[in-house]
Structures are given as C-alpha cells and as structure tokens.
Design an enzyme around this catalytic site. Structure first.
Site, short mmCIF file in Angstrom:
data_model
loop_
_atom_site.label_atom_id
_atom_site.label_comp_id
_atom_site.label_asym_id
_atom_site.label_seq_id
_atom_site.Cartn_x
_atom_site.Cartn_y
_atom_site.Cartn_z
N ASP A 185 7.07 4.96 -10.00
CA ASP A 185 7.80 4.93 -8.81
C ASP A 185 9.22 4.89 -8.91
OD1 ASP A 185 5.61 4.87 -7.28
OD2 ASP A 185 5.64 2.77 -6.72
N LYS A 235 3.81 12.51 -2.68
CA LYS A 235 4.79 11.58 -2.04
C LYS A 235 5.63 12.12 -1.00
CE LYS A 235 7.70 8.24 -3.73
NZ LYS A 235 8.35 7.11 -5.01
N ARG A 278 -1.92 -0.54 -10.04
CA ARG A 278 -1.10 -1.07 -10.51
C ARG A 278 -1.17 -2.78 -10.42
NH1 ARG A 278 2.94 1.75 -6.75
NH2 ARG A 278 1.35 3.29 -7.12
N GLY A 290 0.68 -1.15 -0.04
CA GLY A 290 -0.15 0.00 -0.10
C GLY A 290 0.88 1.26 -0.02
N ARG A 317 2.51 14.16 -7.70
CA ARG A 317 2.63 13.47 -8.75
C ARG A 317 1.15 13.26 -9.37
NH1 ARG A 317 5.56 7.66 -7.31
NH2 ARG A 317 3.29 7.28 -6.57
N ASP A 356 4.34 -4.55 -7.65
CA ASP A 356 3.74 -3.36 -6.93
C ASP A 356 4.22 -1.99 -7.53
OD1 ASP A 356 5.98 -4.32 -5.33
OD2 ASP A 356 5.85 -2.24 -4.34
N ASN A 357 5.24 -1.98 -8.51
CA ASN A 357 5.80 -0.92 -9.27
C ASN A 357 5.37 -0.94 -10.88
OD1 ASN A 357 6.93 0.16 -6.86
ND2 ASN A 357 8.67 -0.93 -7.10
#
Length: 630
Positions: free
Chosen positions: A305, A134, A211, A113, A204, A295-296
């Site tokens: 990311d 971020k 994703r 997460g 961002r 996850d990226n």
C-alpha cells in the site's frame, strides 16, 4: 502509449483458480453500498463500474512476465485497458473485496477492508499471483469513499512498486496503469480547494494481500476507541484463516510441525523475521512508508500500500514523508519500533492460537534481529565484506550523524563512497581523500538550507517558557527535557544558534574537516579487510562490486514523481515511462541523462522542458521542498 493493430487472446487465456474464495468464508450478499460485513473474509463484487474511455499510461514488462504475459500481449489487445482496469470481466476472474480491520495511528479503527480495491482472482504462472485492481469503484468497505483513485496517486504507486522490486526489496508489484476520461473531485492538499482529477487504476500483483489487519476482524470491543471487529469472537474463522495462510504461504512450517501451537509459533516467528528484514532494507535505502498502520503490514513481509511514502533526500532521522502525520509517529527513525508495535497487535489478534509467553519472547527478538539485518546491509554499503568488527556500528553511526549535521544527500553520499581510494602506504591522507570529499560536499546543504531544516517547530512562546524554567525550576526543567519531543526541539534550537553565528565559508571549511576525518577513519577500517594472505586486487574489486550493487544511483524522489505526474495530467505519459525505465536499473551507471532513445536533437522548447526532468540522480531542486504528500 497506444496499442498497435493486432489481436491477442493472451489476457483471456489467463488460468484463474481463485483458491482463497474456496478456502475462506465469502459474503454473497447482493445488498448495495457500504456496510458492516460479519463472519466473512471476502465479499463478492456483483457489478463492475467501468471507466470512461480507459487507456494505458504505462505497463511493467517484468511484472507482466510474472503472469506469463508480454508487453505486446497487453498493448495489442484492444480490450486490454478495460480488462486491466476492472472495467470488463476477465474470463475466469471472480471480483471480490477483502475484509480486514486495523490500528490506525495507534487506535483500533474497527472494520476497514478493501474500500477501493477489487480482487480479480489468482493465477498460477511463475509462482502464485493474486491479481487486484486498485481504484475500480465502490465495494462494501468503501465507507464514505467513491472507490476511485486518481492519476496522481496511481502514478506514485505504480512507479514505487516497480522501483522497490528493482531494489530487491520485497514488495507488491504493479503490472499496469490505466487512466480514463472519468473524473472525480479531490482536495489533494487538504486545503479545502477541490479539483477534478482523472480516475485511474493500478493492476497489482502479490502472492497474497493478506495483512496483519486481516486477523484483527476477530477482535472484541476496544477499550479506547469503543470499536470492535466485524467478526468479533469468531475464533473458528480465525483458525480457518490462519490455517489457510500457513498451509498456502508457509508450507515448510506446515510440514515441519504436527503440533498446532508449535506450528503457529514458528509462523509468528517467521513473520517477525521477515518484517525485521523488510524494515532494515527500508532504513538502508532511506525509504519511509508514511502510514505504517497494521492494515498496511503484509503477513508475507512485503512492502504494501503505497500512499504518502517518500525516499529521503537529505539524511534526517526525524524525516516524516506524510504531511498528515503531525506528531511524527511514522518518522524514518520510528519505523523499526512501529513494526514491532504492529507485531504486538498481530500477536494479540491471534490470541489463543499463540503461547503468550513464547510470543513475548519472539517479540523481544525483533530489535536484535532487525539490528543484525541492518548492520549486515550497512557494512555492504561501505564495502566491508570480509570482516565484522564491533567498531563498525560506531563508524556507521558517526557517518549518519555527520550526514545529518551537514545535510548530506543520503543516496548520493553512499554512492560516492565507492570513490574513496583504497589506502596505500605512501599516500598523503588529506590530499588523497580531498577530491572525493569535495564531491560529497557538493551533496551537502547550504547554510540557508540548514537554517530552515533546524528551525524548531515548537511555538516560540512554549520554547521560551521551557528555557525560563531552566533558571526558575531546574528540577522541572530536567523532567520536561527528558521528553523526546522537547529534547529534540532544544537540540534544533542549539544547532540553529550555531548556524546563525557562522557563515557559508566557515561552515564549508568545518564540514570539509569533519568529512576528511571520517573518511580517514573509514580508509583505516578498509585496510583491516586485508588479512595479508588474500589477493589485494580481488579484495578491492569485491568492495567496489558490493558497494555498487548495494548503493543505488537512482531512487524515486518526490520531485521526479511530481514531474511525471504533471506531464501525465496534461496527457503526456512519456515521462512516466521514462522514469520507469530508469528505476528498473537503479544501480546502473550505463544510462545517460538524455532521452532514452538516444536522440540529442531537441528544440529549445523541448530542452527547456527537459531541464526539470533529466536529473534523476541529482539533489532535488529548491521547489521540491514545497511538495506536499498526504
């Protein structure tokens, strides 16, 4: 960068619709701290965690324009740094954090997460844009972290996001970078030496940050890691998430298919194609992501990311930009296969939403699809635009092999190839190509640099044992050397032996001969671009235009970023902004490597400081080899 004294309500007039929070399950719990969050895709953030005296480091004009904002709309707003760092709530925004899981370095990691990212909302302006900050503080997914990002990593993400966009490689965008007088303790080199660093925040933008890992929250217990997704077995929410993604971001697929399974397969194939194209673009520009975990991986095919990324300097297929990746899982040459591996995990996460056999067939298409995109771009890099020949693959492969053996700078060598003269019947080939070959040789490594690059990384004792096996047990030796890691080490050792038995002059002479032979082959291939009926001058012009718009002059080299970081950490943000301006025009030869304001009058002290910062298109200095990114 200072705001001028004027007022602007533009930021407060952003029109948020925040569709994703209306379409998908949202956790409304007010429980503080990190926790497992089941049966949800987002968690609301109840309290902002403001920075101390936030201030702008840089803003991107082109990224802000996507939101309908101008630079002055942001810089003239005295509350701009607070709004764009998540320190003050923008009217209409609804802070939240996204729940996802992921496979990290090959193992399922359970719930991950947005541990340091806060969703602010979605804005319709020149398209659909999700806005995130971020580094804005703790979320339910922060685990043991503090939810903060520091100036060092934030500068890298800000600059690379915009550099990739300028290279026309699909990417999330970075609209602004804010730093502050709030400090956190970090160990930047994983050496046990902690330092205080300034908390910073990147704003961002992307149509969506969903994703591959977003679909992995529904996975059951993993047999290797023993972990499971926080929403394991909730196939109803998985279907809801899938419907949202396809309806919102793949409307043509939604409209073309009434059958759910057929629709889902079309979606999966489109994700495969976008991913194949993206990694082909990475390979062709020499970009290494560094942490290609599921996850990226963006479901939209965006570069997502920016952590320990790196652009190659010298061409090396085994280039690893992440110092933490000890086994080279995410090396440059492994990126295509790792993307396919991640797509396999996505197919598993989608489960019964896909037809298993057809999903396997789509996965089998990945490498051929990637190769098609890759060869298409590589032909453009060589100015081969009129014809496609089977021999082109070998010409490209031999070029890369030569670049590797000579330690040639990847970016600069391709940029120089546009200077190879078009063949003419009367010219003497060696004499004609000599000047451009000499320029290429300036981009090649010295013998000492090549010795270091070819030093085996395996322990001497282990290498000696393998070599003795060649005499005592040839069968076992053959089995051992079939392993990629071992064969690579033996190749390095053989190459190092060759280098130790030669000197710099002999090496340069051999390199010159090798380059002349390849350039002569390349020129002969160029002659076949002309079919005899077209205007030769137009073909030559087209070749140069294509090459100069495909081979960048500048990329975000690590040492360039490091110079900007070091200046910014001392309070001087001018180098960050200067680098941004250069990266925004990566194919341009128009800018001079002097101050962008055109001033040439500098003090001796200023000139000395500039010596480390002006050569954005140069080979990296020796000290760049010591930069460690984790």
């Amino acid at each position: 960068m200072e705001a001028s004294q004027c007022a602007s309500p533009a930021l407060e007039r952003l029109s948020f619709n925040n569709t994703v929070l209306k379409k998908l399950p949202v956790d409304d719990s007010e429980e503080p701290g990190s926790r497992t969050v089941p049966a949800t895709c987002f968690s609301r953030i109840r309290a902002l965690q403001p920075l101390v005296r936030p201030t702008f480091v840089a803003v991107s004009q082109s990224a802000l324009a996507l939101l309908g904002l101008g630079v002055q709309d942001v810089l003239c707003d005295p509350l701009g740094p607070e709004y764009l760092s998540g320190s003050r709530l923008l009217p209409g925004s609804q802070p939240a954090a996204h729940c996802y899981s992921g496979h990290q370095f090959g193992l399922f990691a359970g719930q991950l997460g947005d541990g340091a990212v806060m969703y602010l909302g979605e804005v319709e302006s020149h398209g659909r844009w999700e806005i995130q900050v971020k580094g804005a503080g703790v979320t339910p997914y922060s685990r043991d972290g503090d939810g903060r990002k520091v100036l060092r990593s934030s500068i890298r993400e800000f600059l690379c996001s915009e550099a990739m966009a300028a290279l026309e490689i699909p990417s999330t965008r970075a609209a602004s970078l804010v730093t502050s007088d709030l400090y956190v303790s970090r160990d930047p080199l994983n050496s046990g030496q902690r330092v205080q660093e300034r908390c910073s925040v990147v704003l961002r933008l992307a149509p969506s940050f969903i994703r591959f890992g977003s679909f992995e929250i529904f996975l059951g217990r993993d047999e290797f890691s023993g972990l499971q997704g926080p929403s394991a077995g909730r196939h109803d929410i998985r279907a809801q998430l899938l419907d949202y993604v396809i309806e919102t971001f793949f409307p043509c697929i939604q409209q073309a298919h009434s059958n759910r399974k057929i629709r889902n397969m079309a979606f999966f194939r489109e994700v495969m194609v976008r991913t194949a194209k993206l990694v082909a673009q990475w390979q062709c520009v020499g970009f290494c992501h560094g942490v290609l975990n599921t996850d990226n991986m963006s479901i939209l095919g965006l570069t997502l990311d920016y952590g320990p990324f790196g652009f190659m300097d010298r061409f090396d297929p085994d280039f690893v930009c992440n110092a933490s990746d000890k086994k080279g899982r995410y090396s440059y040459q492994n990126q295509p296969s790792m993307c396919r591996w991640n797509l396999t995990r996505l197919a598993e996460a989608l489960g019964s939403e896909l037809d298993v056999a057809k999903a396997g067939a789509v996965l089998d298409e990945f490498m051929p699809t990637y190769e098609t995109f890759y060869l298409c771009i590589m032909r453009k890099k060589l100015g081969l635009v009129r014809k496609e020949e089977a021999e082109d693959r070998e010409l490209i492969s031999d070029l890369l092999h030569l670049m590797h053996n000579t330690g040639a700078d990847y970016t600069n060598t391709f940029h120089l190839l546009s200077r190879v003269p078009w063949p003419e019947e009367s010219d003497s080939e060696r004499a004609t190509v000599g000047p451009v070959v000499d320029l290429i040789l300036e981009q090649c490594a010295s013998i000492e640099e090549l010795k270091v690059a070819n030093e085996p990384t395996m322990e001497n004792r282990e290498l000696a044992m393998i070599l003795s096996m060649a005499q005592t047990n040839p069968v076992m030796f053959g089995m051992v050397t079939d392993r990629p890691g071992v064969s690579q080490q033996l190749e390095l050792m053989c190459r190092l032996k060759e280098l130790l038995e030669t000197d710099q002059d002999e090496l340069k002479e051999k390199q010159r001969d090798d380059w002349i032979r390849w350039v002569i082959r390349y020129r002969r291939r160029l002659t076949r671009e002309c079919d005899g009926t077209s205007d030769l001058s137009l073909i030559i012009k087209e070749r140069l235009n294509v090459m100069n718009s495909t081979n960048p002059r500048v990329i975000l080299r690590n040492y360039v970023a490091q110079n900007a970081i070091q200046a910014a950490e001392k309070g001087d943000f001018s180098e960050v902004n200067r680098v941004l301006k250069v990266l925004e025009k990566p194919y341009s030869d128009a800018f001079e490597l002097e101050p962008l304001d055109g001033s040439n009058v500098t003090s001796e002290k200023e000139q000395k400081g500039r010596e480390m910062t002006v050569g954005y298109d140069k080979k990296p200095p020796p000290w760049a080899q010591t930069i460690c990114i984790t």
